[in-house]
Design a protein around this motif. Sequence first.
Motif, PDB file in Angstrom:
ATOM      1  N   ALA A 705       0.831  -1.203   0.000  1.00 16.06           N
ATOM      2  CA  ALA A 705       0.000   0.000   0.000  1.00 16.06           C
ATOM      3  C   ALA A 705       0.862   1.247   0.000  1.00 16.06           C
ATOM      4  CB  ALA A 705      -0.933  -0.015   1.216  1.00 16.06           C
ATOM      5  N   HIS A 706       1.911   1.249   0.804  1.00 14.58           N
ATOM      6  CA  HIS A 706       2.794   2.413   0.868  1.00 14.58           C
ATOM      7  C   HIS A 706       3.561   2.621  -0.431  1.00 14.58           C
ATOM      8  CE1 HIS A 706       2.009   3.648   4.883  1.00 14.58           C
ATOM      9  NE2 HIS A 706       2.429   2.527   5.450  1.00 14.58           N
ATOM     10  N   LEU A 707       3.917   1.533  -1.091  1.00 14.74           N
ATOM     11  CA  LEU A 707       4.632   1.655  -2.359  1.00 14.74           C
ATOM     12  C   LEU A 707       3.693   1.909  -3.529  1.00 14.74           C
ATOM     13  CD1 LEU A 707       7.267  -1.224  -2.006  1.00 14.74           C
ATOM     14  CD2 LEU A 707       7.660   1.243  -1.790  1.00 14.74           C
ATOM     15  N   GLY A 708       2.379   1.790  -3.282  1.00 13.48           N
ATOM     16  CA  GLY A 708       1.410   2.044  -4.338  1.00 13.48           C
ATOM     17  C   GLY A 708       1.232   0.886  -5.286  1.00 13.48           C
ATOM     18  N   ILE A 709       1.519  -0.344  -4.828  1.00 13.92           N
ATOM     19  CA  ILE A 709       1.357  -1.517  -5.688  1.00 13.92           C
ATOM     20  C   ILE A 709       0.420  -2.503  -5.023  1.00 13.92           C
ATOM     21  CG2 ILE A 709       3.598  -1.311  -6.803  1.00 13.92           C
ATOM     22  CD1 ILE A 709       4.673  -3.410  -4.910  1.00 13.92           C
ATOM     23  N   GLY A 710      -0.395  -3.141  -5.835  1.00 16.39           N
ATOM     24  CA  GLY A 710      -1.242  -4.204  -5.327  1.00 16.39           C
ATOM     25  C   GLY A 710      -2.455  -3.739  -4.573  1.00 16.39           C
ATOM     26  N   VAL A 711      -2.607  -2.436  -4.363  1.00 18.93           N
ATOM     27  CA  VAL A 711      -3.751  -1.918  -3.637  1.00 18.93           C
ATOM     28  C   VAL A 711      -4.469  -0.936  -4.546  1.00 18.93           C
ATOM     29  CG1 VAL A 711      -4.539  -0.701  -1.577  1.00 18.93           C
ATOM     30  CG2 VAL A 711      -2.544  -2.183  -1.454  1.00 18.93           C
ATOM     31  N   VAL A 712      -5.747  -1.087  -4.711  1.00 21.15           N
ATOM     32  CA  VAL A 712      -6.497  -0.311  -5.698  1.00 21.15           C
ATOM     33  C   VAL A 712      -7.189   0.884  -5.057  1.00 21.15           C
ATOM     34  CG1 VAL A 712      -6.875  -2.248  -7.245  1.00 21.15           C
ATOM     35  CG2 VAL A 712      -8.479  -1.872  -5.383  1.00 21.15           C
ATOM     36  N   HIS A 713      -6.611   1.426  -3.991  1.00 19.37           N
ATOM     37  CA  HIS A 713      -7.250   2.511  -3.262  1.00 19.37           C
ATOM     38  C   HIS A 713      -6.659   3.883  -3.612  1.00 19.37           C
ATOM     39  CE1 HIS A 713      -8.038  -1.092  -0.888  1.00 19.37           C
ATOM     40  NE2 HIS A 713      -9.104  -0.477  -0.445  1.00 19.37           N
ATOM     41  N   PHE A 714      -5.809   3.953  -4.624  1.00 17.90           N
ATOM     42  CA  PHE A 714      -5.186   5.222  -4.967  1.00 17.90           C
ATOM     43  C   PHE A 714      -5.877   5.859  -6.158  1.00 17.90           C
ATOM     44  CE2 PHE A 714      -1.391   3.490  -2.746  1.00 17.90           C
ATOM     45  CZ  PHE A 714      -1.273   4.507  -1.832  1.00 17.90           C
ATOM     46  N   GLN A 715      -6.168   7.128  -6.002  1.00 21.79           N
ATOM     47  CA  GLN A 715      -6.653   7.924  -7.127  1.00 21.79           C
ATOM     48  C   GLN A 715      -5.424   8.555  -7.755  1.00 21.79           C
ATOM     49  OE1 GLN A 715      -9.501  10.886  -6.009  1.00 21.79           O
ATOM     50  NE2 GLN A 715      -9.477  11.888  -7.999  1.00 21.79           N
ATOM     51  N   HIS A 716      -4.982   8.023  -8.861  1.00 23.91           N
ATOM     52  CA  HIS A 716      -3.670   8.361  -9.393  1.00 23.91           C
ATOM     53  C   HIS A 716      -3.631   9.696 -10.118  1.00 23.91           C
ATOM     54  CE1 HIS A 716      -1.557   4.687  -8.389  1.00 23.91           C
ATOM     55  NE2 HIS A 716      -2.659   4.040  -8.712  1.00 23.91           N
ATOM     56  N   SER A 717      -4.736  10.345 -10.277  1.00 25.22           N
ATOM     57  CA  SER A 717      -4.731  11.641 -10.948  1.00 25.22           C
ATOM     58  C   SER A 717      -5.492  12.646 -10.110  1.00 25.22           C
ATOM     59  CB  SER A 717      -5.391  11.543 -12.327  1.00 25.22           C
ATOM     60  OG  SER A 717      -5.485  12.814 -12.918  1.00 25.22           O
ATOM     61  N   THR A 718      -4.898  13.823  -9.884  1.00 24.74           N
ATOM     62  CA  THR A 718      -5.553  14.874  -9.119  1.00 24.74           C
ATOM     63  C   THR A 718      -6.167  15.928 -10.006  1.00 24.74           C
ATOM     64  OG1 THR A 718      -3.538  16.185  -9.002  1.00 24.74           O
ATOM     65  CG2 THR A 718      -3.906  14.577  -7.256  1.00 24.74           C
ATOM     66  N   GLY A 719      -6.085  15.795 -11.293  1.00 23.85           N
ATOM     67  CA  GLY A 719      -6.600  16.809 -12.187  1.00 23.85           C
ATOM     68  C   GLY A 719      -5.556  17.833 -12.487  1.00 23.85           C
ATOM     69  N   ARG A 720      -5.037  18.487 -11.466  1.00 18.66           N
ATOM     70  CA  ARG A 720      -4.047  19.544 -11.657  1.00 18.66           C
ATOM     71  C   ARG A 720      -2.702  18.985 -12.104  1.00 18.66           C
ATOM     72  NH1 ARG A 720      -4.345  24.188  -7.197  1.00 18.66           N
ATOM     73  NH2 ARG A 720      -3.194  25.176  -8.869  1.00 18.66           N
ATOM     74  N   GLU A 721      -2.458  17.676 -11.826  1.00 17.68           N
ATOM     75  CA  GLU A 721      -1.219  17.080 -12.323  1.00 17.68           C
ATOM     76  C   GLU A 721      -1.158  17.124 -13.834  1.00 17.68           C
ATOM     77  OE1 GLU A 721       1.592  15.579 -11.024  1.00 17.68           O
ATOM     78  OE2 GLU A 721       0.960  16.704  -9.264  1.00 17.68           O
ATOM     79  N   ARG A 722      -2.309  17.128 -14.474  1.00 23.15           N
ATOM     80  CA  ARG A 722      -2.343  17.115 -15.925  1.00 23.15           C
ATOM     81  C   ARG A 722      -2.006  18.482 -16.521  1.00 23.15           C
ATOM     82  NH1 ARG A 722      -7.756  13.423 -17.105  1.00 23.15           N
ATOM     83  NH2 ARG A 722      -7.112  11.644 -15.824  1.00 23.15           N
ATOM     84  N   LEU A 723      -1.862  19.472 -15.658  1.00 18.53           N
ATOM     85  CA  LEU A 723      -1.569  20.818 -16.130  1.00 18.53           C
ATOM     86  C   LEU A 723      -0.093  21.136 -16.068  1.00 18.53           C
ATOM     87  CD1 LEU A 723      -4.528  22.673 -14.409  1.00 18.53           C
ATOM     88  CD2 LEU A 723      -4.383  21.886 -16.774  1.00 18.53           C
TER      89      LEU A 723
END
Length: 726
Positions: A705-723
Amino acid sequence: MFNSIKKLYDEWSIQGFVLFSLSLQIILILIAPFRKRTGNVMVISLIWLAYLLADWAAIFALGLISSRQKYTQKFDDHADILAFWAPFLLLHLGGPDTVTAFSLEDNALWLRHLVGLLSQVLTAIIVYGQSLPSNKLWVPTLLLFVAGTIKYGERTYALFQANLNTFRKSILKAPDPGPDYAEFMEGYSAIEKAKRQRPMIHVLPGGIVLKLHESDLDAIAEVRLAYHFFEMFKGLIVDHIFNFEEHRESRDFFGDRTAEVVFKVIAIELNFFYTVLYTKAVVIRSIFGYFARFISSCAVVAALSTFYSLDKHGFGKIDVGITYTLLFGAIALDTIALFTLAFSDWTVAVASTHEREVIISITSNRNKRKRWKGINRCFLPLVRCFFPLFRYFLHLKKINWGEGLESMSCLGRARRILFRRWHESLDTYNFIDYCLQERAKKNLKPFNYFGRILIYVSEKLGLKDFYDRMKYVSKKPLTKKQWGFIFDGLKKKHYSHNIRSTRGDWVLQNIDGIIGIESSKFKHYIADVDYDESLMLWHIATELCYHTESREDSTNINLEFCKILSDYMLYLLVIQPTMMSAVAGIGQRRFRDTCAEAKRFFDKKVDLGQEQDQEHKQACTRILEVNTDLEPVAVKGDRSKSVLFDACILAKKLKTLETEKRWGVMSEVWVELLSYAASHCKANAHVAQLSKGGELITFVWLLMAHLGIGVVHFQHSTGRERLDFL
């Protein structure tokens, strides 16, 4: 004789049950913390029994006192002292701080405890009211009634707070409308018109920055970091969705630290999970909680002073002695609770220290400031005075990798058992060993006949699983090298987005480039079979390779790692099926069918009366000698789910590889099998196991979970990252 027993019971039953209730409270407050430090079935069973009996004994004693008043119209000094004991039982029903719930299901029953609180308090009020107005002890009784009601209320509220539905609501953040789109677009238009140099867009108005470097991580820093990440990731157990910033911060920290530092932080973080769900920590650690505890403790001390100053002429000496025992027992329990509170990880986590140890700072585009979550600033000056003691107790809790208790001094053993945060070992369960010992042996000795009878009786009583756990489960220490291998394996895969769906095929997909062999012949044993079948295949194949390995290769690190991890994964599949329920499939049936075939084979091919190692080696050799030119499914069809000789075929293919390559492949496969099970296991199953000593698979789950693998609880885009292209 029966009349004498009945008379004895009538005269001393209340005294006996009151003292029994106090004894159970002492057992719980002293022994309950050990359930997170040991996986020993007997210790956990003792705690479970004391937990169940504690409420029953207190309620039963309170009922006896009420019944005695009901059927005795004469109110004398003895009746007064019985009424004085009633609020003690409310204190006992409040339970110790170290255990409010034995399992997660107990938290869901908080409403039942609320009804119990109301009914038992009402019973105590009736007992107290019936003793008036002639009660000589009405003042200390009233003081204890206040203390008992507070303690019982604390427990009920703690269960309510730890209930998953309430816990889910408590971590919900305030509604977030996001950045002001209209205002942002006005600035964007102005930039475009002025054709300025493109600006840097911050992901959030304020972001968490960890200033601490690797060399600065001391024991206090580890605790406070663990608390920080606990506050961030406690929503895991209720399927909370985390934002990109939380993902990036966690990934950057855990990805840049050593395996040992990461393990320590995760161990402390899991301890916070345990404390929140199974103790009174949430209730006590607030201004209201401190105030209520202060009132309760002062009321007990005042009751002792009042009772001591009263003329006790007319009271029985034994009753007076029991009363003093109850009073001093209540004070002792409060003292232990205060000591536990003062020197817990929670206190260290929120305490402010020297600037060098400052870990978390909150930065914004306007200013920088420090913020400590959950701090009660009025207590910080007192906390700072005890920091040398905090350091000492944290030093006692440090992990000794792979150091067995048998190799330590008596003081070292006591220190490790008392202060470790988990049992630091792996439970292992071996298929070959189980089948060899369970087979129907001929020419049994008298002791073996007794063993067969015991097995038969345990099966009929539904206790076979408990018997197997006691007899066939053994413990192996988790070493630094073993954890490091798991950590490195997960860290190098954290960039793979589909790692959650891989259970050995990731390493096989890359095996050609790693060791230069054809990998397709192994993929059938992973990709084309269910998880439980794959686990059984690789476990038996690991056993066959391990016990037929030559002596000079026995120092191979991966060899021992594969052996321990293989036995651990089979333990989870067979002994802990709730943790594998999402991936186990028909694991229990497959295991039983495979055992049946193995026992039949061993009865014919393996000699009796050998040493265990020789017996294992002969059993594995005999299996590998079987001609497997024809696939087992062509002979058995779908009648049996046994995978014994399928695993034999896999082992023969593995033995065609060079030794280093063989054990390198197998170790990578076992790490993937472990991580796959960890990521698919339900979160509540992970935290439920914390009350029984914890499991390595839970450490892997939280690390993923801390490494961001194997857990599907992360919203990987904040919207502003795309800017970021601006």
